[in-house]
Design an enzyme around this catalytic site. Structure first.
Site, PDB file in Angstrom:
ATOM      1  CG  HIS A   1      -5.883   2.128   5.166  1.00 37.30           C
ATOM      2  ND1 HIS A   1      -5.472   3.071   6.090  1.00 37.30           N
ATOM      3  CD2 HIS A   1      -4.857   1.259   5.034  1.00 37.30           C
ATOM      4  CE1 HIS A   1      -4.232   2.785   6.474  1.00 37.30           C
ATOM      5  NE2 HIS A   1      -3.842   1.688   5.841  1.00 37.30           N
TER       6      HIS A   1
ATOM      7  N   GLY B   1       2.336   2.677  10.891  1.00 43.06           N
ATOM      8  CA  GLY B   1       3.314   3.755  10.745  1.00 43.06           C
ATOM      9  C   GLY B   1       3.961   4.191  12.046  1.00 43.06           C
TER      10      GLY B   1
ATOM     11  CB  SER C   1       5.044  -1.380  12.266  1.00 40.89           C
ATOM     12  OG  SER C   1       4.620  -0.043  12.463  1.00 40.89           O
TER      13      SER C   1
ATOM     14  CD  GLU D   1      -3.058   5.751   6.546  1.00 37.11           C
ATOM     15  OE1 GLU D   1      -3.069   5.779   5.305  1.00 37.11           O
ATOM     16  OE2 GLU D   1      -2.112   5.262   7.217  1.00 37.11           O
TER      17      GLU D   1
ATOM     18  CD  GLU E   1      -3.530  -2.175   7.306  1.00 34.87           C
ATOM     19  OE1 GLU E   1      -2.440  -2.467   6.817  1.00 34.87           O
ATOM     20  OE2 GLU E   1      -4.114  -1.119   7.071  1.00 34.87           O
TER      21      GLU E   1
ATOM     22  N   GLY F   1       2.845  -0.967   4.381  1.00 33.35           N
ATOM     23  CA  GLY F   1       2.871   0.463   4.077  1.00 33.35           C
ATOM     24  C   GLY F   1       4.292   0.955   3.848  1.00 33.35           C
ATOM     25  N   GLY F   2       4.876   1.577   4.867  1.00 36.50           N
ATOM     26  CA  GLY F   2       6.190   2.220   4.734  1.00 36.50           C
ATOM     27  C   GLY F   2       7.249   1.339   4.098  1.00 36.50           C
TER      28      GLY F   2
ATOM     29  CG  ASN G   1      -1.756   1.239   1.332  1.00 34.22           C
ATOM     30  OD1 ASN G   1      -1.800   2.033   0.393  1.00 34.22           O
ATOM     31  ND2 ASN G   1      -2.435   1.419   2.456  1.00 34.22           N
ATOM     32  CD1 TRP G   2       3.908   1.194  -2.754  1.00 38.87           C
ATOM     33  CD2 TRP G   2       3.749   2.219  -4.746  1.00 38.87           C
ATOM     34  NE1 TRP G   2       4.731   0.532  -3.642  1.00 38.87           N
ATOM     35  CE2 TRP G   2       4.649   1.141  -4.872  1.00 38.87           C
ATOM     36  CE3 TRP G   2       3.485   3.002  -5.859  1.00 38.87           C
ATOM     37  CZ2 TRP G   2       5.293   0.837  -6.072  1.00 38.87           C
ATOM     38  CZ3 TRP G   2       4.117   2.699  -7.057  1.00 38.87           C
ATOM     39  CH2 TRP G   2       5.017   1.634  -7.166  1.00 38.87           C
ATOM     40  CE  LYS G   3      -0.268   3.364   4.667  1.00 44.45           C
ATOM     41  NZ  LYS G   3      -0.215   3.517   6.117  1.00 44.45           N
TER      42      LYS G   3
END
Ligand code: 13P
Length: 246
Positions: A91, A167, A206, A93, A161, A227-228, A9-11
């Site tokens: 998600h 993150g 994470s 977010e 999640e 993610g990151g 998930n590049w966001k």
């Protein structure tokens, strides 16, 4: 058994130049992977990725309506039209920053299924909810809203999640995550036992090359939503390599 899946998930990250470098690094090593991988990226880059990546491409969001006067929205049919196969829905977010509700998330899942796309349904509790012993109540409520309108066999994956792990560098322990995954699978089994056994339930929050293998070793953790660490193709490849075929 079920597919193991590792999904990026590049966001809201990337550029054409960065993405081209990512794709080149990934494609060179992708044939050696035993788990299935998907990259979810911002809308504007999806066509490029469909044309260049050696694996499936997913979106990070979708409209809850079919078509018409919804300025700025992108429909499930449009995503299917350009070759997208998967889409992240719900998600945290989007739930937190953009006010998405359980019902809205369910409607988006239904639109995706109608367009033959695979929803990646995200569920997860906040730290406050975990501390007050409400984890199961929250994630099962989020799942139930979707199961009212979508058959479990049409879900591409569920991603657990925990909001407090996204993150932050904090990760649920493999045992904590396994417990929630088992509860989610049991709830799906109440609706469709066969689908529950084949549905991939992913962990996100994470995940890094250093902790991926212990998480993926748990019986109900069928891969990850990353993610990151997915912004670096080598880290994403390392995480995918830590995910065994089942
Ligand atoms: P991080 O891997 O950066 O914690 O993000 C997880 C996530 O939100 C994936 O959807």
């Amino acid at each position: 058994m079920r597919d193991t899946l590792v999904i990026a998930n590049w966001k809201m990250n990337g550029s054409r130049a960065d993405n081209a470098r990512w794709v080149e690094t990934f494609n060179a090593k992708a044939p050696s992977l035993s788990s299935r991988c998907v990259v979810c990226a911002p809308f504007v880059y999806l066509s490029d990725l469909v044309n260049t990546l050696s694996i499936d491409v997913g979106a990070e969001n979708v409209a809850d309506e079919v078509q018409g006067a919804y300025t700025g929205e992108v429909s499930a049919e449009m995503l299917a039209d350009i070759g997208v196969k998967w889409t992240i829905v719900g998600h945290s977010e989007r739930r937190t920053l953009y006010g998405e509700t359980d019902e809205g998330v369910a409607k988006k899942c239904a639109r995706l299924v109608s367009a033959n796309l695979r929803p990646i349904l995200c569920v997860g509790e906040t730290l406050e909810e975990r501390k007050s012993g409400k984890t199961a109540e929250v994630v099962l409520r989020q799942l139930d809203a979707v199961l009212k309108v979508v058959s479990p066999k049409d879900l591409g994956a569920i991603a657990y999640e925990p909001v407090w792990a996204i993150g932050t560098g904090l990760t649920a322990t493999p045992e904590e995550a396994q417990a929630v995954h088992a509860q989610l699978r049991a709830r799906v089994a109440e609706v469709d036992d066969v689908a529950a056994q084949t549905l991939s339930i992913l962990y996100g929050g994470s995940v890094k090359p250093a902790n991926a293998a212990t998480l993926f070793a748990m019986p109900d953790i069928d891969g990850g939503l990353i993610g990151g660490a997915a912004l670096n193709p080598n880290d994403f490849l390392s995480i995918a390599q830590a995910c065994p075929a089942r």
